[in-house]
Each structure stands twice: as C-alpha cells, then as structure tokens.
Design a protein around this motif. Sequence first.
Motif, PDB file in Angstrom:
ATOM      1  N   ALA A   1       0.933  -1.290   0.175  1.00  0.00           N
ATOM      2  CA  ALA A   1      -0.026  -0.049  -0.074  1.00  0.00           C
ATOM      3  C   ALA A   1       0.701   1.399  -0.089  1.00  0.00           C
ATOM      4  O   ALA A   1       0.423   2.318  -0.537  1.00  0.00           O
ATOM      5  CB  ALA A   1      -0.847  -0.071   1.416  1.00  0.00           C
ATOM      6  N   GLY A   2       1.966   1.042   0.472  1.00  0.00           N
ATOM      7  CA  GLY A   2       2.948   2.435   0.699  1.00  0.00           C
ATOM      8  C   GLY A   2       3.707   2.769  -0.577  1.00  0.00           C
ATOM      9  O   GLY A   2       4.412   3.752  -0.577  1.00  0.00           O
ATOM     10  N   ARG A   3       3.942   1.787  -1.459  1.00  0.00           N
ATOM     11  CA  ARG A   3       4.761   1.955  -2.602  1.00  0.00           C
ATOM     12  C   ARG A   3       4.026   2.981  -3.562  1.00  0.00           C
ATOM     13  O   ARG A   3       5.103   3.131  -4.537  1.00  0.00           O
ATOM     14  CB  ARG A   3       4.879   0.681  -3.439  1.00  0.00           C
ATOM     15  N   GLY A   4       2.990   3.470  -3.690  1.00  0.00           N
ATOM     16  CA  GLY A   4       2.535   4.128  -4.816  1.00  0.00           C
ATOM     17  C   GLY A   4       1.717   3.346  -5.724  1.00  0.00           C
ATOM     18  O   GLY A   4       1.593   2.340  -5.700  1.00  0.00           O
ATOM     19  N   LEU A   5       1.595   4.008  -6.902  1.00  0.00           N
ATOM     20  CA  LEU A   5       0.877   3.594  -7.888  1.00  0.00           C
ATOM     21  C   LEU A   5       1.914   2.402  -8.656  1.00  0.00           C
ATOM     22  O   LEU A   5       2.861   2.561  -9.049  1.00  0.00           O
ATOM     23  CB  LEU A   5       0.510   4.557  -9.090  1.00  0.00           C
ATOM     24  N   ASP A   6       1.020   1.167  -8.998  1.00  0.00           N
ATOM     25  CA  ASP A   6       1.512   0.353  -9.668  1.00  0.00           C
ATOM     26  C   ASP A   6       1.433   0.371 -11.351  1.00  0.00           C
ATOM     27  O   ASP A   6       0.417   0.026 -11.569  1.00  0.00           O
ATOM     28  CB  ASP A   6       1.569  -1.330  -9.124  1.00  0.00           C
ATOM     29  N   ILE A   7       2.330   0.814 -11.945  1.00  0.00           N
ATOM     30  CA  ILE A   7       1.912   1.122 -13.512  1.00  0.00           C
ATOM     31  C   ILE A   7       1.584  -0.222 -14.167  1.00  0.00           C
ATOM     32  O   ILE A   7       0.504  -0.246 -15.030  1.00  0.00           O
ATOM     33  CB  ILE A   7       2.936   1.643 -14.217  1.00  0.00           C
ATOM     34  N   ALA A   8       2.184  -1.150 -14.179  1.00  0.00           N
ATOM     35  CA  ALA A   8       1.813  -2.545 -14.496  1.00  0.00           C
ATOM     36  C   ALA A   8       0.505  -3.039 -14.265  1.00  0.00           C
ATOM     37  O   ALA A   8      -0.238  -3.502 -15.001  1.00  0.00           O
ATOM     38  CB  ALA A   8       3.180  -3.672 -14.298  1.00  0.00           C
ATOM     39  N   LEU A   9       0.063  -2.977 -12.850  1.00  0.00           N
ATOM     40  CA  LEU A   9      -1.213  -3.105 -12.400  1.00  0.00           C
ATOM     41  C   LEU A   9      -2.309  -2.220 -13.190  1.00  0.00           C
ATOM     42  O   LEU A   9      -3.465  -2.922 -13.504  1.00  0.00           O
ATOM     43  CB  LEU A   9      -1.291  -3.113 -10.784  1.00  0.00           C
ATOM     44  N   LEU A  10      -2.153  -0.938 -13.214  1.00  0.00           N
ATOM     45  CA  LEU A  10      -2.855  -0.270 -13.883  1.00  0.00           C
ATOM     46  C   LEU A  10      -3.145  -0.262 -15.297  1.00  0.00           C
ATOM     47  O   LEU A  10      -4.411  -0.407 -15.633  1.00  0.00           O
ATOM     48  CB  LEU A  10      -2.469   1.174 -13.854  1.00  0.00           C
ATOM     49  N   GLN A  11      -2.130  -1.095 -15.824  1.00  0.00           N
ATOM     50  CA  GLN A  11      -2.244  -1.327 -17.225  1.00  0.00           C
ATOM     51  C   GLN A  11      -2.994  -2.639 -17.452  1.00  0.00           C
ATOM     52  O   GLN A  11      -4.033  -2.791 -18.488  1.00  0.00           O
ATOM     53  CB  GLN A  11      -0.803  -1.219 -17.717  1.00  0.00           C
TER      54      GLN A  11
END
Length: 123
Positions: A104-114
């Motif tokens: 949760a603290g890592r920020g946005l996960d671009i691969a997950l959003l894609q």
Amino acid sequence: MSAPRPPTDPSGLERYYVLTKGRSRPDGSASSLDVATLIVSLTAPAPGMQHEHEDIVRRCRDPLSVAELGAHLGLPFNILAVLLADLLDAGRVEARDPIPAHDAGRGLDIALLQEVLSGLERL
C-alpha cells in the motif's frame, strides 16, 4: 378511452426491487464495497439459493472485482452491493482489498493499472 399500459419490463426497476427485496443499499460491512474490491467464494452454491446469489458464488471461485462481476451479471453497482451484502452476512463470500497491505505504501503500480485498463477494454 385510456391508452393501454405497456407490458412490464422484467429487466427494469421492478426486477431490481424483487432481487433486493426492496432494499436500495447494503448494510454493515458491505457498505464499504467499491468497484475494485475483490470478491471470492468461500462455499459452493447451496440448494434453494436465489439464482443471482448462486451465480455470484459460482463466478467468484477465483477472486473477481465488483466491477467485473457487475459487468458479467449486467447489474448496477448498488443492486450488486445489496446481493453481495447478503452473501457476506451469510459467510458465503469474502471481500478483499485489491492491494495487499504490504504494498500500500509503494505508490501507483503502473503494470497493475495497465492490466486493469486492458481488462476493462476487453469487457
């Protein structure tokens, strides 16, 4: 003379009223559901279950987001949330946060959003 009434649409508001037994929003823990919440079945469908409850339990053998489940079932979010509340209260399904707490603290996960975007485009 009055105009004839159109036939009742079984996929309209009357159907939703029957499905939810007149409830318009979920109670308790289901009130915190959102479209990204993952739903997973904890039990198999039981004899005598409402058809929509059976369908939810069957489809959620593997985790499925509320948004995906709503698209598969063709139900609006608030109607689906009421049905999910029934199943959550009965202990037949579990609601999981989509992002594990340790990430949760890592920020946005671009691969997950894609992946999410790709899944939505396939719907």
